[in-house]
Design an enzyme around this catalytic site. Structure first.
Site, PDB file in Angstrom:
ATOM      1  N   GLY A   7       0.814  -1.203   0.000  1.00  0.00           N
ATOM      2  CA  GLY A   7       0.000   0.000   0.000  1.00  0.00           C
ATOM      3  C   GLY A   7       0.853   1.262   0.000  1.00  0.00           C
ATOM      4  N   ALA A   8       0.234   2.347  -0.431  1.00  0.00           N
ATOM      5  CA  ALA A   8       0.903   3.651  -0.427  1.00  0.00           C
ATOM      6  C   ALA A   8      -0.024   4.673   0.194  1.00  0.00           C
ATOM      7  CB  ALA A   8       1.290   4.061  -1.847  1.00  0.00           C
ATOM      8  N   GLY A   9      -0.635   4.273   1.321  1.00  0.00           N
ATOM      9  CA  GLY A   9      -1.462   5.189   2.084  1.00  0.00           C
ATOM     10  C   GLY A   9      -0.622   5.989   3.050  1.00  0.00           C
ATOM     11  N   GLY A  12       2.334   3.353   4.645  1.00  0.00           N
ATOM     12  CA  GLY A  12       3.170   2.809   3.579  1.00  0.00           C
ATOM     13  C   GLY A  12       3.729   3.883   2.680  1.00  0.00           C
ATOM     14  N   ASN A 103      -1.421  -1.840  14.900  1.00  0.00           N
ATOM     15  CA  ASN A 103      -1.500  -1.786  16.354  1.00  0.00           C
ATOM     16  C   ASN A 103      -2.102  -3.074  16.891  1.00  0.00           C
ATOM     17  OD1 ASN A 103      -0.483   0.913  16.706  1.00  0.00           O
ATOM     18  ND2 ASN A 103      -2.430   1.657  15.896  1.00  0.00           N
ATOM     19  N   LYS A 186       2.331   0.723  23.432  1.00  0.00           N
ATOM     20  CA  LYS A 186       1.560   1.522  22.476  1.00  0.00           C
ATOM     21  C   LYS A 186       0.113   1.061  22.444  1.00  0.00           C
ATOM     22  CE  LYS A 186       1.157   3.235  17.791  1.00  0.00           C
ATOM     23  NZ  LYS A 186       1.482   3.105  16.355  1.00  0.00           N
ATOM     24  N   GLU A 268     -11.509  -0.536  13.613  1.00  0.00           N
ATOM     25  CA  GLU A 268     -10.674  -1.630  14.104  1.00  0.00           C
ATOM     26  C   GLU A 268     -11.058  -2.005  15.540  1.00  0.00           C
ATOM     27  OE1 GLU A 268      -6.427  -1.430  12.001  1.00  0.00           O
ATOM     28  OE2 GLU A 268      -6.825   0.361  13.193  1.00  0.00           O
TER      29      GLU A 268
END
Length: 319
Positions: A7-9, A12, A103, A186, A268
């Site tokens: 991905g290139a969001g 990424g 996460n 986290k 999520e």
């Protein structure tokens, strides 16, 4: 070292773009629509650390992967994981390392089951970033850190090799000898932040102004107790950072799940809040706010499914 960035969001696109700009061998695994967009406009990053434009970033569609890569960096949404791992599976060979940036921890179990635990590293990204409507990656803060390491701790030749590549890029790449501890710390904070900002439909600063910051701290304490129950009690420094984040006056921060609700998107909830609750259900008698926060998100998903005629998050993949 050949990197496949899934991905290139926001995640990424940012970390993969920085690696590519540093001269690393990076290919983006894209869906057709994003591939067409990048072919037309290139990959652009706007950031306090320096803007970047890559006119023709190398990319591939899933069915065109012909050979394994050395490292596969995965930063998808949790509810897309099954579809995503099926897409990049042809890129995983005997010596491939899979580095997920999701996460929580449930994805580690799923990736390990599919590819074998020895091929999977732990990882997390500490960055506030989003993908604009025009496809530009917007880096919204100062942090741009990628932490990674062996799930069983210690250092290894492959971790050192990845660290060497990351050191050339314009982000903070850190190899950790206790990555699970970092991931649990986290997770506790992200769950608390998601829980309180979705319950209140408000930013941290708004919650503080309303005098409700103690609710945020109580929820964080519940999440920290669950981490401790699983053998990863957050360090005093992590507790201090978390409390500061959740009580910062005027802070505009909301969790990404709050933004998901605002735009009517899936969440999520199961991966971040539900799985944490399952891992800690019997650890303490005073886990009160976390079940309420989780029920709030599941109620939203039920209403979304009914009103929009769409499956709840993950149901398409489970069918």
């Amino acid at each position: 070292m050949r990197f496949l960035v899934v991905g290139a969001g926001a995640l990424g696109g940012y970390f993969g773009g920085r690696l590519l700009a540093a001269g690393e061998d990076v290919t983006f695994l894209l869906r057709p629509a994003r591939a067409a967009q990048l072919a037309a406009t290139g990959l652009s990053i706007r950031s306090p650390a320096g803007d970047l434009h890559l006119p023709s970033p190398p990319s591939v569609l899933a069915h065109r992967i012909k050979a394994p890569f050395d490292v596969v960096i995965v930063g998808c949404k949790a509810y897309d994981l099954d579809e995503t791992l099926a897409a990049f599976a042809p890129a995983v060979g005997p010596d491939t390392v899979v580095l997920p940036l999701l996460n929580g921890l449930r994805h580690i179990d799923r990736l390990s089951k599919r590819f074998g635990r020895r091929r999977v590293l732990g990882g997390l990204g500490m960055i506030s970033a989003t993908l604009a409507a025009d496809g530009v990656v917007l880096h919204l803060g100062q942090d741009h850190t990628l932490v990674f390491g062996e799930l069983d701790g210690g250092r290894s030749a492959r971790v050192d090799a990845i660290a060497h590549a990351f050191a050339r890029a314009n982000f903070d790449g850190r190899a950790s000898e206790s990555i699970l501890q970092a991931m649990w710390e986290k997770w506790a904070l992200i769950a608390a932040l998601a829980g309180i900002t979705t319950l209140m439909r408000a930013s941290v600063g708004d919650i503080v102004e309303a005098g409700a910051q103690q609710l945020a701290l109580d929820l964080f304490a519940e999440c920290a107790r669950i981490a401790a129950h699983n053998g990863f009690a957050p360090s005093p420094a992590a507790i201090q950072r978390g409390r500061a984040t959740l009580t910062a006056a005027g802070s505009p921060i909301t969790a990404s799940m709050a933004k998901d609700i605002e735009r009517g998107a899936p969440t999520e909830a199961d991966h971040i809040l539900g799985d944490l609750l399952r891992r800690g259900r019997w650890s303490t008698a005073d886990t009160v706010l976390l079940p309420v926060a989780y029920a709030n998100l599941k109620s939203y998903e039920a209403r979304r499914a009914r009103e929009c005629g769409v499956p709840r998050a993950g149901e398409l993949l489970a069918a």
